[in-house]
Design an enzyme around this catalytic site. Structure first.
Site, PDB file in Angstrom:
ATOM      1  CB  THR A  27      -0.981   0.027   1.195  1.00 35.08           C
ATOM      2  OG1 THR A  27      -0.253  -0.197   2.406  1.00 35.08           O
ATOM      3  CG2 THR A  27      -2.051  -1.026   1.047  1.00 35.08           C
ATOM      4  CB  ILE A 107      -0.267 -10.863  -8.086  1.00 37.55           C
ATOM      5  CG1 ILE A 107      -1.223  -9.658  -8.139  1.00 37.55           C
ATOM      6  CG2 ILE A 107      -0.940 -12.060  -7.415  1.00 37.55           C
ATOM      7  CD1 ILE A 107      -2.481  -9.885  -8.974  1.00 37.55           C
ATOM      8  CG  HIS A 123      -2.598 -15.377  -3.716  1.00 38.69           C
ATOM      9  ND1 HIS A 123      -2.956 -14.448  -2.764  1.00 38.69           N
ATOM     10  CD2 HIS A 123      -2.950 -16.583  -3.196  1.00 38.69           C
ATOM     11  CE1 HIS A 123      -3.500 -15.054  -1.719  1.00 38.69           C
ATOM     12  NE2 HIS A 123      -3.497 -16.352  -1.958  1.00 38.69           N
ATOM     13  CB  CYS A 152      -1.583 -16.501 -28.183  1.00 37.89           C
ATOM     14  SG  CYS A 152      -0.066 -17.320 -28.713  1.00 37.89           S
ATOM     15  CB  CYS A 154      -1.339 -19.708 -31.765  1.00 39.83           C
ATOM     16  SG  CYS A 154      -2.191 -19.924 -30.174  1.00 39.83           S
ATOM     17  CB  SER A 192      -6.886  -9.654   7.263  1.00 38.52           C
ATOM     18  OG  SER A 192      -7.117 -10.570   6.194  1.00 38.52           O
TER      19      SER A 192
END
Length: 240
Positions: A27, A107, A123, A152, A154, A192
């Site tokens: 944060t 992440i 995660h 992609c 493809c 938390s």
């Protein structure tokens, strides 16, 4: 002795530290957390008018791909975020040989940007993406800069290597258990400790000292050697 001094003493004494962090770690880099009053999960702003948890679920990804990506690209883009004092301090501890692993629920890849090497991402990460058809890999920039749904070469659909709701955690979870079970100081910060199965990692700790640093109380405070309810940046700014 105040709590910051006590934390510094515990860090100085230990050469086998593991850090377990949540959204609160990032944060100070300008990223929103999830469960605070101003967090992502208290916003209800998506085209489907459903919960943020659903917007970040595997069902949404496969069934409402366009809506998923509109939400994902607007909420999860941390490419311009920079590491803060917490990321930098942990990188320093790792270089000193004291910190053995960082276990993160985030992440955003900011620990790696700060120079940390042994980061277990429970995660997943926005920085890795793959085609679900041919498995070709793509960087985060490709996904976030794409118009509409990222595809992609493809023609296949590109999926972020992020653990969505309804998906299994990666093998990093089992590696995290091993590190936690062997360390003598576990520092938990900015989480938390209410989201399973990540929060249950605490139960694998049998070392000497457990430290919990968070703005609010957690369900595991009674197990801790030291609990600091304060702003994380302020705490880590005070450490040497």
């Amino acid at each position: 002795m105040n709590k910051i001094d006590k934390l510094q003493e515990l860090i100085n004494e230990s050469n086998n530290i593991v850090f377990f962090g949540g959204a609160g770690v990032s944060t100070a880099s300008g990223l929103k957390d999830f469960r605070s009053k101003d967090g992502l999960y208290n916003e209800q702003d998506n085209n489907l008018n459903v919960s943020p948890e659903f917007m970040l679920s595997s069902v949404c990804f496969y069934s409402f791909t366009k809506e998923f990506y509109n939400y994902y690209k607007s909420k999860m883009n941390s490419l311009n975020a920079k590491p803060n004092i917490i990321h930098k301090y942990l990188s320093k501890l790792e270089k000193e040989g004291k910190l053995k692993a960082i276990i993160t629920q985030n992440i955003d890849g900011l620990h790696q940007k700060a120079g940390s090497k042994n980061v277990l991402e429970l995660h997943g990460t926005i920085h890795k993406n793959h085609c679900i058809k041919c498995n070709k890999e793509y960087p985060a920039e490709y996904v976030f800069n794409s118009i509409d749904i990222p595809k992609c070469t493809c023609g296949g659909l590109i999926k972020p290597n992020v653990v969505l709701y309804g998906e299994m955690l990666p093998n990093d979870f089992n590696i995290a258990i091993d590190y936690i079970s062997k360390c003598d100081l576990l520092i938990v910060a900015g989480t938390s400790l209410t989201v399973e199965p990540a929060s249950s990692l605490i139960n694998y700790f049998h070392g000497k000292n457990l430290v919990i640093i968070n703005n609010d109380n957690t369900p595991y405070d009674n197990k801790a050697t030291l609990v600091i309810n304060d702003d994380l940046s302020k705490v880590f700014n005070s450490l040497t």
